[in-house]
Design an enzyme around this catalytic site. Structure first.
Site, short mmCIF file in Angstrom:
data_model
loop_
_atom_site.label_atom_id
_atom_site.label_comp_id
_atom_site.label_asym_id
_atom_site.label_seq_id
_atom_site.Cartn_x
_atom_site.Cartn_y
_atom_site.Cartn_z
N ASN A 1 4.32 -2.16 1.92
CA ASN A 1 4.92 -2.57 3.19
C ASN A 1 6.43 -2.62 3.00
OD1 ASN A 1 5.78 -3.83 5.52
ND2 ASN A 1 4.85 -5.81 5.04
N TRP A 2 7.10 -1.63 3.53
CA TRP A 2 8.56 -1.54 3.30
C TRP A 2 9.34 -2.52 4.18
CZ3 TRP A 2 9.84 4.46 3.13
CH2 TRP A 2 9.10 5.06 2.09
N HIS B 1 0.75 -9.34 10.22
CA HIS B 1 1.52 -9.80 9.06
C HIS B 1 2.11 -11.18 9.37
CE1 HIS B 1 4.60 -10.09 6.00
NE2 HIS B 1 3.93 -9.18 5.33
N GLU C 1 4.89 -12.42 8.88
CA GLU C 1 6.24 -12.40 9.48
C GLU C 1 6.16 -12.14 10.98
OE1 GLU C 1 7.88 -9.62 6.68
OE2 GLU C 1 7.69 -11.14 5.12
N GLY D 1 7.32 -12.81 -0.81
CA GLY D 1 8.76 -12.68 -1.03
C GLY D 1 9.37 -13.87 -1.76
N SER E 1 4.10 -11.41 -3.61
CA SER E 1 4.79 -11.28 -4.91
C SER E 1 3.94 -10.59 -5.97
CB SER E 1 5.28 -12.65 -5.40
OG SER E 1 6.20 -13.20 -4.46
N GLY F 1 5.03 -5.86 -0.96
CA GLY F 1 6.29 -5.89 -0.21
C GLY F 1 7.44 -5.41 -1.09
N GLY F 2 8.17 -6.35 -1.64
CA GLY F 2 9.38 -6.05 -2.42
C GLY F 2 9.19 -4.96 -3.46
#
Ligand code: PEP
Length: 253
Positions: A9-10, A96, A98, A174, A214, A235-236
């Site tokens: 997931n960018w 998601h 967010e 994150g 993470s 993610g990251g």
């Protein structure tokens, strides 16, 4: 055998040209990943067409990060499922944390979105997960069970073939704080039990349940070794091709 998947997931990162370069780097290294591991990338909307030009026809699936809850019309700023299909997407992430937290995405709205996505022939990566307060209050099983019931119980066993669940504890996204393999496994097993109760054991056994929060090359192996963890939503670490590929190589195939 249920599918093993690692999806990146960018989020709202990279320009179009950076995204195209990242997709090319992931594609180039994808032959290091065992064939039975599915690879999916989810760039921002603006990148979907050019990135489809890179990964179209390869083993890398293309996902959106969200879709509209209407099919077309006067919904300024929204992107419909047909648009995503026509841009080359095979998947969309939905729910998601967010989106739930910053854009007021409710389970009710998610039912609509999942319905439209499935009707359009997209596979859905549905995110669920508790926040820190809920975890500290010992309500994590209850919260995740309710999210699954509220959204997925509106669908059929047949629909579930196109649904991937991603358990993402909000406190781990994150933050660098990963759920331990045991913490993740107990929720994944709970999700599978809830799905079995509604759709039957066979459907639950076939459903891919990803862990997100993470996840990185250093902890993916331990997480993916758990019985009910079938991969990751990353993610990251998905913003670096080497890390994304290293995570995808962490299964004991
Ligand atoms: C995510 O947002 O889906 C996610 C898992 O992020 P991160 O890996 O950066 O925690």
């Amino acid at each position: 055998m249920r599918r093993k998947i690692v999806a990146g997931n960018w989020k709202m990162n990279t320009t179009v040209s950076e995204g195209v370069e990242l997709a090319k780097a992931v594609l180039e290294k994808s032959n290091e990943v065992p064939a039975e591991v599915g690879l999916v990338i989810a760039p921002p909307f603006t990148h979907l067409c050019p990135v489809a030009g890179v990964v179209g026809g390869t083993r890398i699936g293309l996902s959106a990060q969200n879709c509209a809850d209407h099919t077309k019309g006067a919904y300024t700023g929204e992107v419909s499922v047909d648009m995503l299909k026509s841009a080359g997407c095979g998947y969309t992430i939905l729910g998601h944390s967010e989106r739930r937290q910053y854009y007021g995405e409710t389970d009710e709205k998610l039912v609509e979105k999942v319905k439209l996505a499935l009707e359009a022939g997209l596979e859905v990566i549905l995110c669920v997960g508790e926040n820190l307060e809920q975890r500290e209050a010992g309500k994590h099983f209850e919260v995740v069970t309710a999210q699954i019931e509220n959204v997925l119980f509106a669908f059929s066993a047949e629909d579930m073939k196109k649904v991937i669940v991603a358990y993402e504890p909000v406190w781990a996204i994150g933050t660098g704080k990963t759920a331990t393999a045991e913490q993740a496994e107990e929720i994944h097993a709970c999700i599978r039990r809830v799905l079995a109760g509604k759709f039957g054991k066979a459907v639950a056994e076939e459903t891919t349940i990803l862990y997100g929060g993470s996840c990185k090359p250093s902890n993916a192996k331990e997480l993916f070794a758990e019985e009910d963890i079938d991969g990751g939503l990353i993610g990251g670490a998905a913003l670096k091709a080497d890390d994304f590929i290293a995570i995808a190589k962490s299964f004991e195939c």
